[in-house]
Design an enzyme around this catalytic site. Structure first.
Site, mmCIF file in Angstrom:
data_model
loop_
_atom_site.group_PDB
_atom_site.id
_atom_site.type_symbol
_atom_site.label_atom_id
_atom_site.label_comp_id
_atom_site.label_asym_id
_atom_site.label_seq_id
_atom_site.Cartn_x
_atom_site.Cartn_y
_atom_site.Cartn_z
ATOM 1 N N PHE A 24 66.619 43.920 24.695
ATOM 2 C CA PHE A 24 67.542 44.236 25.785
ATOM 3 C C PHE A 24 66.987 43.749 27.123
ATOM 4 C CE2 PHE A 24 69.725 47.420 28.603
ATOM 5 C CZ PHE A 24 71.019 47.006 28.342
ATOM 6 N N LYS A 28 78.763 58.463 30.165
ATOM 7 C CA LYS A 28 77.529 57.985 29.529
ATOM 8 C C LYS A 28 76.367 58.156 30.503
ATOM 9 C CE LYS A 28 75.366 53.453 28.989
ATOM 10 N NZ LYS A 28 75.554 52.027 28.756
ATOM 11 N N LYS A 52 71.419 44.231 15.577
ATOM 12 C CA LYS A 52 71.297 44.502 14.138
ATOM 13 C C LYS A 52 71.796 45.884 13.751
ATOM 14 C CE LYS A 52 67.374 41.436 13.015
ATOM 15 N NZ LYS A 52 65.986 41.450 12.527
ATOM 16 N N LYS A 89 69.066 52.367 24.158
ATOM 17 C CA LYS A 89 69.016 51.707 22.848
ATOM 18 C C LYS A 89 68.933 52.681 21.673
ATOM 19 C CE LYS A 89 69.696 48.196 23.254
ATOM 20 N NZ LYS A 89 71.098 47.766 23.601
ATOM 21 N N SER A 125 64.450 47.285 20.020
ATOM 22 C CA SER A 125 65.765 47.060 20.617
ATOM 23 C C SER A 125 65.670 46.962 22.142
ATOM 24 C CB SER A 125 66.701 48.195 20.207
ATOM 25 O OG SER A 125 68.021 47.894 20.568
ATOM 26 N N GLY A 163 71.908 54.109 20.317
ATOM 27 C CA GLY A 163 73.232 54.284 19.726
ATOM 28 C C GLY A 163 74.280 54.778 20.705
ATOM 29 N N THR A 164 74.023 54.575 21.999
ATOM 30 C CA THR A 164 74.935 55.054 23.047
ATOM 31 C C THR A 164 76.341 54.495 22.897
ATOM 32 O OG1 THR A 164 72.987 54.519 24.404
ATOM 33 C CG2 THR A 164 74.805 55.648 25.494
ATOM 34 N N THR A 165 76.428 53.168 22.763
ATOM 35 C CA THR A 165 77.742 52.513 22.689
ATOM 36 C C THR A 165 78.479 52.943 21.432
ATOM 37 O OG1 THR A 165 76.854 50.647 23.929
ATOM 38 C CG2 THR A 165 78.901 50.257 22.729
ATOM 39 N N TRP A 166 77.754 53.057 20.351
ATOM 40 C CA TRP A 166 78.337 53.474 19.071
ATOM 41 C C TRP A 166 78.986 54.853 19.188
ATOM 42 C CZ3 TRP A 166 74.891 54.561 14.149
ATOM 43 C CH2 TRP A 166 75.719 54.760 13.034
ATOM 44 N N ARG A 213 66.965 58.391 18.621
ATOM 45 C CA ARG A 213 66.640 57.372 17.609
ATOM 46 C C ARG A 213 65.131 57.227 17.520
ATOM 47 N NH1 ARG A 213 68.532 50.980 18.055
ATOM 48 N NH2 ARG A 213 68.266 50.440 15.846
ATOM 49 N N HIS A 226 71.724 57.855 30.640
ATOM 50 C CA HIS A 226 70.404 57.748 30.008
ATOM 51 C C HIS A 226 69.403 58.674 30.708
ATOM 52 C CE1 HIS A 226 71.611 54.515 27.453
ATOM 53 N NE2 HIS A 226 71.744 53.622 28.404
#
Length: 300
Positions: free
Chosen positions: A147, A111, A263, A53, A143, A55-58, A135, A113
């Site tokens: 999730f 990707k 958000k 959570k 977040s 900003g990985t996807t971004w 973050r 984590h």
């Protein structure tokens, strides 16, 4: 805190976790651990690493757009989780992250984590490039809580207060946020790591994309950078089914009450932390982050 007693694994937030070298990891990933550990990296692999959570996807979408020359149509060729496979991913009836990556042509985007000490050695041996995104701990907590309520494979987080307490202690998947961000920060000069902050990306995405381009040794014109900024904005990504995980069935990711792209703000934690929770969190944070020059902004 990095190491736990076995009896802690009975806590609600750790119900589906297994300890891997002292770090709680989802049971599926832990079951597949040998293959993850033996993963063969390539020198031109680019890894997007984060605590969940953050900003990985971004950033995955930004990097894929960079490699697609800023062409949004090329980025719609497949879902983000197939374009940037999740290294340690394993759930029943789906190919594992390792399997998907094995057949990918170079350069592969990966990707993960994983905390730095659990990264497969081949990434360092082959001098693969890693973009790490950190973050602030408070926004991650909020977040991550939402999730947990969406992902069916994850344990029920219980009420917010209970989850926050577990998160502060590191009793969640991937363990302590403090250890994770510090671990990667301390090794950023030892390995090929670009360390970025989510809040900086929110504040000035173009500046941060330029840092990525420099790190990846890719030249790009200003108008293409502008295009990447636009197509990877939160609003654009929220409406892009190749990025927003809407392609996953509700049995895996239930987006009926809240969406994966929720958000994307810096400072949203203020809507959830009580004054008492905030004071307790700050005290705990100060203790766990003492002795490091790593600084975060909790709003911008």
């Amino acid at each position: 805190m990095s190491h736990f007693d076995e009896d802690i694994m009975d806590l609600p937030t750790l119900k589906t976790m297994v300890l891997v070298h002292g770090i709680p990891i989802g049971a599926g990933s832990a079951e597949n651990w040998e293959r993850v550990e033996e993963f063969q990296a390539r020198s031109d692999d680019v890894i997007i690493a984060t605590y969940p959570k953050a900003g990985t996807t971004w950033v995955s979408e930004v990097v894929d757009m960079i490699y697609c020359g800023g062409n949004p149509e090329k980025c719609r060729r497949d879902t983000i989780y197939n374009r940037v496979p999740y290294l340690e991913f394993k759930i029943p009836d789906m190919p594992t992250g390792v399997e998907i990556l094995k057949d990918k042509p170079s350069p592969r985007l990966v990707k993960t984590h994983l905390p730095i000490q659990l990264m497969p050695e081949s990434f360092w041996d082959n001098k693969s490039k890693v973009i790490y995104v950190a973050r602030n701990a408070k926004d991650v907590a909020v977040s991550y809580y939402f999730f947990h309520n969406m992902v069916k494979a994850m344990p029920d987080p219980g009420p917010w207060d209970t989850f926050l307490d577990s998160y502060m202690k590191g009793y969640v998947n991937y363990g302590s946020w403090h250890d994770h961000v510090k671990g990667w920060w301390e090794k950023r000069y030892e390995y090929n790591i670009l360390y970025l902050f989510y809040e900086d990306l929110k504040e000035d995405p173009k500046r941060e994309i330029r840092k990525m381009l420099q790190f990846l040794e890719i030249d790009m014109s200003e108008d293409i950078i502008e295009k990447i900024v636009y197509h990877t904005s939160f609003e654009e990504m929220k409406n892009n089914d190749m990025v927003n995980y809407k392609t996953l069935p509700n049995e895996i990711l239930d987006q009926t009450t809240t969406t994966f792209m929720r958000k994307g703000l810096a400072g949203d934690w203020k809507n959830y932390f009580t004054v008492a929770q905030n004071e307790k969190f700050d005290e705990h944070y100060k203790r766990h982050m003492s002795g490091t020059n790593l600084c975060f902004r909790t709003e911008i």
